[in-house]
Scaffold this motif. Structure first.
Motif, PDB file in Angstrom:
ATOM      1  N   LEU A   1      33.205  60.193 -20.541  1.00  0.00           N
ATOM      2  CA  LEU A   1      33.094  59.157 -21.566  1.00  0.00           C
ATOM      3  C   LEU A   1      32.323  59.671 -22.774  1.00  0.00           C
ATOM      4  O   LEU A   1      32.734  59.477 -23.921  1.00  0.00           O
ATOM      5  CB  LEU A   1      32.418  57.915 -20.984  1.00  0.00           C
ATOM      6  N   ALA A   2      31.231  60.366 -22.546  1.00  0.00           N
ATOM      7  CA  ALA A   2      30.438  60.929 -23.646  1.00  0.00           C
ATOM      8  C   ALA A   2      31.245  61.967 -24.421  1.00  0.00           C
ATOM      9  O   ALA A   2      31.134  62.067 -25.653  1.00  0.00           O
ATOM     10  CB  ALA A   2      29.158  61.551 -23.109  1.00  0.00           C
ATOM     11  N   THR A   3      32.075  62.734 -23.721  1.00  0.00           N
ATOM     12  CA  THR A   3      32.892  63.758 -24.367  1.00  0.00           C
ATOM     13  C   THR A   3      33.905  63.151 -25.320  1.00  0.00           C
ATOM     14  O   THR A   3      34.278  63.755 -26.324  1.00  0.00           O
ATOM     15  CB  THR A   3      33.616  64.604 -23.290  1.00  0.00           C
ATOM     16  N   ALA A   4      34.317  61.922 -25.057  1.00  0.00           N
ATOM     17  CA  ALA A   4      35.297  61.256 -25.919  1.00  0.00           C
ATOM     18  C   ALA A   4      34.666  60.375 -26.987  1.00  0.00           C
ATOM     19  O   ALA A   4      35.362  59.907 -27.882  1.00  0.00           O
ATOM     20  CB  ALA A   4      36.234  60.413 -25.061  1.00  0.00           C
ATOM     21  N   THR A   5      33.354  60.145 -26.915  1.00  0.00           N
ATOM     22  CA  THR A   5      32.726  59.186 -27.832  1.00  0.00           C
ATOM     23  C   THR A   5      31.492  59.747 -28.533  1.00  0.00           C
ATOM     24  O   THR A   5      31.532  60.131 -29.686  1.00  0.00           O
ATOM     25  CB  THR A   5      32.343  57.899 -27.071  1.00  0.00           C
ATOM     26  N   ARG A   6      30.393  59.816 -27.827  1.00  0.00           N
ATOM     27  CA  ARG A   6      29.103  60.189 -28.420  1.00  0.00           C
ATOM     28  C   ARG A   6      29.071  61.623 -28.930  1.00  0.00           C
ATOM     29  O   ARG A   6      28.597  61.886 -30.039  1.00  0.00           O
ATOM     30  CB  ARG A   6      27.988  59.976 -27.401  1.00  0.00           C
ATOM     31  N   ILE A   7      29.580  62.558 -28.148  1.00  0.00           N
ATOM     32  CA  ILE A   7      29.502  63.969 -28.529  1.00  0.00           C
ATOM     33  C   ILE A   7      30.292  64.258 -29.809  1.00  0.00           C
ATOM     34  O   ILE A   7      29.755  64.880 -30.735  1.00  0.00           O
ATOM     35  CB  ILE A   7      29.907  64.881 -27.349  1.00  0.00           C
ATOM     36  N   PRO A   8      31.562  63.821 -29.932  1.00  0.00           N
ATOM     37  CA  PRO A   8      32.266  64.071 -31.194  1.00  0.00           C
ATOM     38  C   PRO A   8      31.591  63.422 -32.401  1.00  0.00           C
ATOM     39  O   PRO A   8      31.553  64.014 -33.485  1.00  0.00           O
ATOM     40  CB  PRO A   8      33.663  63.480 -30.966  1.00  0.00           C
ATOM     41  N   ALA A   9      31.049  62.224 -32.219  1.00  0.00           N
ATOM     42  CA  ALA A   9      30.357  61.560 -33.332  1.00  0.00           C
ATOM     43  C   ALA A   9      29.173  62.393 -33.790  1.00  0.00           C
ATOM     44  O   ALA A   9      28.919  62.532 -34.998  1.00  0.00           O
ATOM     45  CB  ALA A   9      29.905  60.163 -32.917  1.00  0.00           C
ATOM     46  N   THR A  10      28.456  62.978 -32.840  1.00  0.00           N
ATOM     47  CA  THR A  10      27.322  63.833 -33.181  1.00  0.00           C
ATOM     48  C   THR A  10      27.781  65.104 -33.880  1.00  0.00           C
ATOM     49  O   THR A  10      27.228  65.496 -34.914  1.00  0.00           O
ATOM     50  CB  THR A  10      26.516  64.185 -31.910  1.00  0.00           C
ATOM     51  N   VAL A  11      28.811  65.743 -33.356  1.00  0.00           N
ATOM     52  CA  VAL A  11      29.331  66.983 -33.933  1.00  0.00           C
ATOM     53  C   VAL A  11      29.787  66.771 -35.374  1.00  0.00           C
ATOM     54  O   VAL A  11      29.530  67.597 -36.254  1.00  0.00           O
ATOM     55  CB  VAL A  11      30.489  67.548 -33.077  1.00  0.00           C
ATOM     56  N   PHE A  12      30.446  65.645 -35.637  1.00  0.00           N
ATOM     57  CA  PHE A  12      30.962  65.373 -36.979  1.00  0.00           C
ATOM     58  C   PHE A  12      29.944  64.680 -37.889  1.00  0.00           C
ATOM     59  O   PHE A  12      30.236  64.332 -39.015  1.00  0.00           O
ATOM     60  CB  PHE A  12      32.255  64.562 -36.905  1.00  0.00           C
ATOM     61  N   GLY A  13      28.735  64.476 -37.376  1.00  0.00           N
ATOM     62  CA  GLY A  13      27.669  63.929 -38.195  1.00  0.00           C
ATOM     63  C   GLY A  13      27.799  62.457 -38.538  1.00  0.00           C
ATOM     64  O   GLY A  13      27.254  61.994 -39.533  1.00  0.00           O
ATOM     65  N   VAL A  14      28.518  61.706 -37.699  1.00  0.00           N
ATOM     66  CA  VAL A  14      28.701  60.275 -37.962  1.00  0.00           C
ATOM     67  C   VAL A  14      28.062  59.413 -36.864  1.00  0.00           C
ATOM     68  O   VAL A  14      28.381  58.234 -36.725  1.00  0.00           O
ATOM     69  CB  VAL A  14      30.203  59.916 -38.130  1.00  0.00           C
ATOM     70  N   ASP A  15      27.147  60.003 -36.103  1.00  0.00           N
ATOM     71  CA  ASP A  15      26.560  59.292 -34.975  1.00  0.00           C
ATOM     72  C   ASP A  15      25.626  58.162 -35.380  1.00  0.00           C
ATOM     73  O   ASP A  15      25.242  57.355 -34.548  1.00  0.00           O
ATOM     74  CB  ASP A  15      25.841  60.258 -34.030  1.00  0.00           C
ATOM     75  N   GLU A  16      25.296  58.053 -36.659  1.00  0.00           N
ATOM     76  CA  GLU A  16      24.503  56.900 -37.111  1.00  0.00           C
ATOM     77  C   GLU A  16      25.335  55.617 -37.112  1.00  0.00           C
ATOM     78  O   GLU A  16      24.795  54.522 -37.011  1.00  0.00           O
ATOM     79  CB  GLU A  16      23.935  57.153 -38.507  1.00  0.00           C
ATOM     80  N   SER A  17      26.671  55.761 -37.227  1.00  0.00           N
ATOM     81  CA  SER A  17      27.522  54.571 -37.287  1.00  0.00           C
ATOM     82  C   SER A  17      28.594  54.527 -36.201  1.00  0.00           C
ATOM     83  O   SER A  17      29.213  53.484 -36.001  1.00  0.00           O
ATOM     84  CB  SER A  17      28.189  54.466 -38.658  1.00  0.00           C
ATOM     85  N   LEU A  18      28.830  55.631 -35.497  1.00  0.00           N
ATOM     86  CA  LEU A  18      29.889  55.694 -34.483  1.00  0.00           C
ATOM     87  C   LEU A  18      29.401  56.397 -33.219  1.00  0.00           C
ATOM     88  O   LEU A  18      28.368  57.050 -33.225  1.00  0.00           O
ATOM     89  CB  LEU A  18      31.095  56.478 -35.021  1.00  0.00           C
ATOM     90  N   GLY A  19      30.161  56.276 -32.149  1.00  0.00           N
ATOM     91  CA  GLY A  19      29.936  57.068 -30.950  1.00  0.00           C
ATOM     92  C   GLY A  19      29.308  56.352 -29.776  1.00  0.00           C
ATOM     93  O   GLY A  19      29.470  56.764 -28.635  1.00  0.00           O
ATOM     94  N   THR A  20      28.567  55.281 -30.035  1.00  0.00           N
ATOM     95  CA  THR A  20      27.956  54.504 -28.954  1.00  0.00           C
ATOM     96  C   THR A  20      28.015  53.026 -29.336  1.00  0.00           C
ATOM     97  O   THR A  20      28.209  52.686 -30.502  1.00  0.00           O
ATOM     98  CB  THR A  20      26.486  54.899 -28.723  1.00  0.00           C
ATOM     99  N   LEU A  21      27.840  52.167 -28.361  1.00  0.00           N
ATOM    100  CA  LEU A  21      27.832  50.730 -28.615  1.00  0.00           C
ATOM    101  C   LEU A  21      26.399  50.263 -28.852  1.00  0.00           C
ATOM    102  O   LEU A  21      25.597  50.203 -27.918  1.00  0.00           O
ATOM    103  CB  LEU A  21      28.430  49.957 -27.435  1.00  0.00           C
ATOM    104  N   HIS A  22      26.081  50.010 -30.096  1.00  0.00           N
ATOM    105  CA  HIS A  22      24.770  49.492 -30.483  1.00  0.00           C
ATOM    106  C   HIS A  22      24.944  48.517 -31.635  1.00  0.00           C
ATOM    107  O   HIS A  22      25.885  48.646 -32.428  1.00  0.00           O
ATOM    108  CB  HIS A  22      23.842  50.634 -30.940  1.00  0.00           C
ATOM    109  N   VAL A  23      24.039  47.574 -31.748  1.00  0.00           N
ATOM    110  CA  VAL A  23      24.061  46.621 -32.848  1.00  0.00           C
ATOM    111  C   VAL A  23      24.032  47.387 -34.162  1.00  0.00           C
ATOM    112  O   VAL A  23      23.232  48.306 -34.333  1.00  0.00           O
ATOM    113  CB  VAL A  23      22.859  45.652 -32.758  1.00  0.00           C
ATOM    114  N   GLY A  24      24.928  47.018 -35.074  1.00  0.00           N
ATOM    115  CA  GLY A  24      24.979  47.643 -36.387  1.00  0.00           C
ATOM    116  C   GLY A  24      25.931  48.823 -36.485  1.00  0.00           C
ATOM    117  O   GLY A  24      26.217  49.298 -37.573  1.00  0.00           O
TER     118      GLY A  24
END
Length: 71
Positions: free
Chosen positions: A5-28
């Motif tokens: 699950l992390a390989t399909a969501t959180r890790i790519p968001a981090t690699v592409f530098g968009v983890d502030e707005s994508l990759g995990t389920l958090h408010v905002g």
């Protein structure tokens, strides 16, 4: 299994530098997702039992979608 699950969501968001707005389920954060019945880590077949879909900030219950648009 959680690594899959992390390989399909959180890790790519981090690699592409968009983890502030994508990759995990958090408010905002932005997220389109499908909720399933049960735990797919325990029963993979649960992935085909979608109960709720969230798209563009709107949440849709699958039974209501089927009633409105058919199966």
């Amino acid at each position: 299994m959680h690594l899959a699950l992390a390989t399909a969501t959180r890790i790519p968001a981090t690699v592409f530098g968009v983890d502030e707005s994508l990759g995990t389920l958090h408010v905002g954060k932005l997220a389109d997702f499908a909720a399933v019945a049960g735990n797919p880590f325990e029963d993979f077949n649960g992935l085909i039992k979608i109960t709720t879909v969230a798209v563009g900030g709107e949440v849709f219950e699958v039974p209501k979608l089927i009633d409105a648009y058919g199966s």
